[in-house]
Design a protein around this motif. Sequence first.
Motif, PDB file in Angstrom:
ATOM      1  N   ALA A  79       0.610   5.238  -8.189  1.00 55.35           N
ATOM      2  CA  ALA A  79      -0.270   4.526  -8.682  1.00 55.35           C
ATOM      3  C   ALA A  79      -1.715   4.459  -9.435  1.00 55.35           C
ATOM      4  CB  ALA A  79       0.133   3.208  -6.983  1.00 55.35           C
ATOM      5  N   LEU A  80      -2.241   5.373  -8.943  1.00 54.96           N
ATOM      6  CA  LEU A  80      -3.671   5.898  -9.729  1.00 54.96           C
ATOM      7  C   LEU A  80      -3.141   6.103 -10.747  1.00 54.96           C
ATOM      8  CD1 LEU A  80      -5.285   7.434  -6.815  1.00 54.96           C
ATOM      9  CD2 LEU A  80      -5.917   5.397  -7.377  1.00 54.96           C
ATOM     10  N   VAL A  81      -2.299   6.973 -10.845  1.00 56.12           N
ATOM     11  CA  VAL A  81      -1.919   7.578 -12.345  1.00 56.12           C
ATOM     12  C   VAL A  81      -2.149   5.871 -13.460  1.00 56.12           C
ATOM     13  CG1 VAL A  81      -0.777   8.408 -14.117  1.00 56.12           C
ATOM     14  CG2 VAL A  81      -1.132   9.589 -11.657  1.00 56.12           C
ATOM     15  N   GLU A  82      -1.543   5.542 -12.896  1.00 57.37           N
ATOM     16  CA  GLU A  82      -0.995   3.977 -14.293  1.00 57.37           C
ATOM     17  C   GLU A  82      -2.033   2.947 -13.789  1.00 57.37           C
ATOM     18  OE1 GLU A  82       2.414   1.959 -11.855  1.00 57.37           O
ATOM     19  OE2 GLU A  82       3.640   3.510 -11.806  1.00 57.37           O
ATOM     20  N   GLY A  83      -2.247   2.905 -13.053  1.00 55.28           N
ATOM     21  CA  GLY A  83      -3.750   2.255 -13.199  1.00 55.28           C
ATOM     22  C   GLY A  83      -4.645   2.203 -14.162  1.00 55.28           C
ATOM     23  N   LEU A  84      -5.133   3.994 -13.938  1.00 52.37           N
ATOM     24  CA  LEU A  84      -6.099   5.066 -14.590  1.00 52.37           C
ATOM     25  C   LEU A  84      -5.427   4.678 -16.100  1.00 52.37           C
ATOM     26  CD1 LEU A  84      -6.722   7.952 -12.995  1.00 52.37           C
ATOM     27  CD2 LEU A  84      -8.515   6.759 -13.359  1.00 52.37           C
ATOM     28  N   ALA A  85      -4.519   4.863 -16.650  1.00 52.72           N
ATOM     29  CA  ALA A  85      -3.714   5.211 -18.394  1.00 52.72           C
ATOM     30  C   ALA A  85      -4.271   3.399 -18.356  1.00 52.72           C
ATOM     31  CB  ALA A  85      -2.705   5.926 -18.265  1.00 52.72           C
ATOM     32  N   ALA A  86      -3.903   2.387 -17.274  1.00 59.17           N
ATOM     33  CA  ALA A  86      -3.853   0.541 -18.238  1.00 59.17           C
ATOM     34  C   ALA A  86      -5.332   0.672 -18.905  1.00 59.17           C
ATOM     35  CB  ALA A  86      -3.726   0.021 -16.574  1.00 59.17           C
ATOM     36  N   ARG A  87      -5.746   1.384 -18.084  1.00 55.67           N
ATOM     37  CA  ARG A  87      -7.983   0.403 -17.622  1.00 55.67           C
ATOM     38  C   ARG A  87      -8.841   1.864 -18.317  1.00 55.67           C
ATOM     39  NH1 ARG A  87      -8.952  -1.374 -11.994  1.00 55.67           N
ATOM     40  NH2 ARG A  87     -11.485  -1.419 -12.236  1.00 55.67           N
ATOM     41  N   MET A  88      -8.273   2.953 -18.850  1.00 55.75           N
ATOM     42  CA  MET A  88      -8.780   3.487 -19.598  1.00 55.75           C
ATOM     43  C   MET A  88      -8.392   3.456 -21.267  1.00 55.75           C
ATOM     44  SD  MET A  88      -8.506   7.783 -17.212  1.00 55.75           S
ATOM     45  CE  MET A  88     -10.114   8.473 -18.326  1.00 55.75           C
ATOM     46  N   ASP A  89      -8.697   4.749 -22.382  1.00 56.69           N
ATOM     47  CA  ASP A  89      -9.272   4.277 -23.540  1.00 56.69           C
ATOM     48  C   ASP A  89      -7.407   4.846 -23.755  1.00 56.69           C
ATOM     49  OD1 ASP A  89     -11.147   2.519 -23.313  1.00 56.69           O
ATOM     50  OD2 ASP A  89     -12.565   4.351 -24.173  1.00 56.69           O
ATOM     51  N   SER A  90      -7.512   4.564 -24.862  1.00 57.41           N
ATOM     52  CA  SER A  90      -6.117   5.227 -25.884  1.00 57.41           C
ATOM     53  C   SER A  90      -6.631   7.079 -26.504  1.00 57.41           C
ATOM     54  CB  SER A  90      -5.717   4.703 -27.266  1.00 57.41           C
ATOM     55  OG  SER A  90      -6.788   4.997 -27.733  1.00 57.41           O
ATOM     56  N   PRO A 123      -8.368   4.114   1.486  1.00 57.32           N
ATOM     57  CA  PRO A 123      -7.654   3.318   0.567  1.00 57.32           C
ATOM     58  C   PRO A 123      -6.878   1.832   1.460  1.00 57.32           C
ATOM     59  CG  PRO A 123      -6.079   4.558   0.936  1.00 57.32           C
ATOM     60  CD  PRO A 123      -7.136   5.490   1.701  1.00 57.32           C
ATOM     61  N   GLY A 124      -6.790   2.052   2.554  1.00 64.09           N
ATOM     62  CA  GLY A 124      -6.592   1.139   3.640  1.00 64.09           C
ATOM     63  C   GLY A 124      -5.019   1.261   3.795  1.00 64.09           C
ATOM     64  N   MET A 125      -3.937   0.925   4.989  1.00 63.25           N
ATOM     65  CA  MET A 125      -2.532   0.693   4.868  1.00 63.25           C
ATOM     66  C   MET A 125      -2.001   0.148   3.909  1.00 63.25           C
ATOM     67  SD  MET A 125      -0.229  -1.587   8.003  1.00 63.25           S
ATOM     68  CE  MET A 125      -1.308  -0.586   8.374  1.00 63.25           C
ATOM     69  N   VAL A 126      -0.869   1.543   3.683  1.00 63.67           N
ATOM     70  CA  VAL A 126      -0.370   0.966   2.181  1.00 63.67           C
ATOM     71  C   VAL A 126       1.027   1.925   2.768  1.00 63.67           C
ATOM     72  CG1 VAL A 126      -0.113   2.542  -0.174  1.00 63.67           C
ATOM     73  CG2 VAL A 126      -2.123   2.439   0.699  1.00 63.67           C
ATOM     74  N   ASP A 127       2.181   1.131   1.656  1.00 65.48           N
ATOM     75  CA  ASP A 127       3.243   0.938   2.314  1.00 65.48           C
ATOM     76  C   ASP A 127       4.292   2.026   1.340  1.00 65.48           C
ATOM     77  OD1 ASP A 127       5.911   0.199   2.738  1.00 65.48           O
ATOM     78  OD2 ASP A 127       6.595  -1.186   2.379  1.00 65.48           O
ATOM     79  N   THR A 128       4.237   3.196   1.612  1.00 65.78           N
ATOM     80  CA  THR A 128       4.487   5.093   1.174  1.00 65.78           C
ATOM     81  C   THR A 128       6.061   4.929   2.104  1.00 65.78           C
ATOM     82  OG1 THR A 128       3.281   5.875   1.881  1.00 65.78           O
ATOM     83  CG2 THR A 128       3.068   4.962   0.075  1.00 65.78           C
ATOM     84  N   ALA A 129       6.766   5.972   1.462  1.00 64.71           N
ATOM     85  CA  ALA A 129       7.378   6.998   2.159  1.00 64.71           C
ATOM     86  C   ALA A 129       6.847   7.586   3.475  1.00 64.71           C
ATOM     87  CB  ALA A 129       8.678   7.947   1.146  1.00 64.71           C
ATOM     88  N   THR A 130       5.796   8.298   2.809  1.00 61.83           N
ATOM     89  CA  THR A 130       5.096   8.976   3.660  1.00 61.83           C
ATOM     90  C   THR A 130       4.603   8.320   5.136  1.00 61.83           C
ATOM     91  OG1 THR A 130       4.149  10.200   2.411  1.00 61.83           O
ATOM     92  CG2 THR A 130       2.578  10.582   4.592  1.00 61.83           C
ATOM     93  N   GLN A 184       0.498  -6.380   7.157  1.00 62.83           N
ATOM     94  CA  GLN A 184      -0.756  -6.451   6.470  1.00 62.83           C
ATOM     95  C   GLN A 184      -0.642  -5.293   5.657  1.00 62.83           C
ATOM     96  OE1 GLN A 184      -2.654  -8.405   6.936  1.00 62.83           O
ATOM     97  NE2 GLN A 184      -0.914  -9.428   8.195  1.00 62.83           N
ATOM     98  N   ALA A 185       0.649  -4.298   4.986  1.00 66.71           N
ATOM     99  CA  ALA A 185       0.144  -3.849   4.834  1.00 66.71           C
ATOM    100  C   ALA A 185       0.021  -3.868   2.638  1.00 66.71           C
ATOM    101  CB  ALA A 185       1.440  -2.833   4.684  1.00 66.71           C
ATOM    102  N   GLN A 186      -0.824  -3.033   1.968  1.00 65.17           N
ATOM    103  CA  GLN A 186      -0.414  -2.643   0.836  1.00 65.17           C
ATOM    104  C   GLN A 186       0.437  -2.117  -0.469  1.00 65.17           C
ATOM    105  OE1 GLN A 186      -5.134  -3.151  -0.226  1.00 65.17           O
ATOM    106  NE2 GLN A 186      -4.770  -1.169   1.462  1.00 65.17           N
ATOM    107  N   SER A 187       0.813  -2.941  -0.587  1.00 63.76           N
ATOM    108  CA  SER A 187       1.645  -1.528  -2.173  1.00 63.76           C
ATOM    109  C   SER A 187       0.404  -0.862  -2.615  1.00 63.76           C
ATOM    110  CB  SER A 187       2.169  -3.574  -2.955  1.00 63.76           C
ATOM    111  OG  SER A 187       1.101  -3.511  -3.736  1.00 63.76           O
ATOM    112  N   PRO A 188       1.219   0.320  -3.580  1.00 61.57           N
ATOM    113  CA  PRO A 188       0.680   1.530  -3.608  1.00 61.57           C
ATOM    114  C   PRO A 188      -0.277   0.682  -4.942  1.00 61.57           C
ATOM    115  CG  PRO A 188       2.782   2.551  -3.349  1.00 61.57           C
ATOM    116  CD  PRO A 188       3.348   0.907  -3.199  1.00 61.57           C
ATOM    117  N   ALA A 189       0.159  -0.162  -5.590  1.00 60.53           N
ATOM    118  CA  ALA A 189      -0.808  -0.598  -6.829  1.00 60.53           C
ATOM    119  C   ALA A 189      -1.552  -1.515  -6.259  1.00 60.53           C
ATOM    120  CB  ALA A 189       0.325  -1.436  -7.893  1.00 60.53           C
ATOM    121  N   GLN A 190      -1.763  -2.931  -5.094  1.00 57.85           N
ATOM    122  CA  GLN A 190      -2.346  -2.878  -4.542  1.00 57.85           C
ATOM    123  C   GLN A 190      -3.443  -1.873  -4.309  1.00 57.85           C
ATOM    124  OE1 GLN A 190      -0.571  -5.245  -2.021  1.00 57.85           O
ATOM    125  NE2 GLN A 190      -0.576  -7.427  -3.261  1.00 57.85           N
ATOM    126  N   ALA A 191      -2.903  -1.155  -3.069  1.00 61.88           N
ATOM    127  CA  ALA A 191      -4.501   0.291  -2.655  1.00 61.88           C
ATOM    128  C   ALA A 191      -5.530   1.353  -4.354  1.00 61.88           C
ATOM    129  CB  ALA A 191      -3.553   1.526  -1.904  1.00 61.88           C
TER     130      ALA A 191
END
Length: 295
Positions: A19-30, A226-233, A243-250
């Motif tokens: 999710a961090l990679v996806e967010g960086l790729a969306a919010r950084m420049d081309s 990042p708070g409580m995150v709903d992941t396989a780990t 109260q868990a966040q999705s990875p994208a939310q976290a």
Amino acid sequence: MNIPRIALVTGANQGLGRALVEGLAARMDSRDLVLLTGRSQRRVTDAAHEVGRLSGTRARVEGRVLDVTDTDAIARLAEDLRARYGGVDVVLSNAVARVLPEESQAERADEFIDVSNTATHAILRSFGPLLRRGGRLLVVASSLGTLGHLDPRLHHLFDGASLDQVEYAVESWRGAVHNRTAQEGGWPIWLNVPSKVAQVAAVRAVAAERRANDLADGTLIAAVCPGMVDTATSRPWFSDYSQAQSPAQAAEAVLDLVLADHVDPALYGELVRFGKALDWYDGTPPVEQDRMLTP
């Protein structure tokens, strides 16, 4: 002309790292580059291709194989990025070893410590010097990373310690686990507690040496919760995920910290949760029957 930014995320095949990679790729420049790293060539390649095809992706995304338990591999990757790009702008140390509730904590200690702590030390040492002006180096930890979660007998090992001293304390803990003397020395059964405290202590150690220069040029080194995150780990450790966040939310609060225009001095070198620094001395030692892989 602005130099393209280089970002690196460890443990990025799935969960929060992805999710961090996806967010960086969306919010950084081309023109920017996001490096998605993990241990498996196939999974790294597939994940990088999938993120690259997302409709919101703007930056370039490349996969790099990196086993964070191999400290020489961390150093080689850092040197490669120095040679290719002259430095890095964002480093997110996110890799974590998965431990199940039914597994012996002691038997998994080496892998857990290698992934969470030895790797953190190596990333701080190898990538800290590569950060360009205004760069960000964040270690993903948890709210368990405050000193108060350890027995007071252990506080002196981490409070005000240098990185070398933190590393020595971690190896002393590892040895105590193997020698079955950990509990009598005050170490909790659950690996996540001393591991997270040590991660935050390592960040604080490096930040203490760099603070003046980094704040002068807008560079941030910190630990993040990042708070409580709903992941396989984390899922096997909880019965209530309401109260868990999705990875994208976290990932959002972490990315807001990464991409902020200015560095708040109050956050520098601290454990940051949702934009606020947690008190290093806060917390109470765990009750051993509690489930301790909390956010």
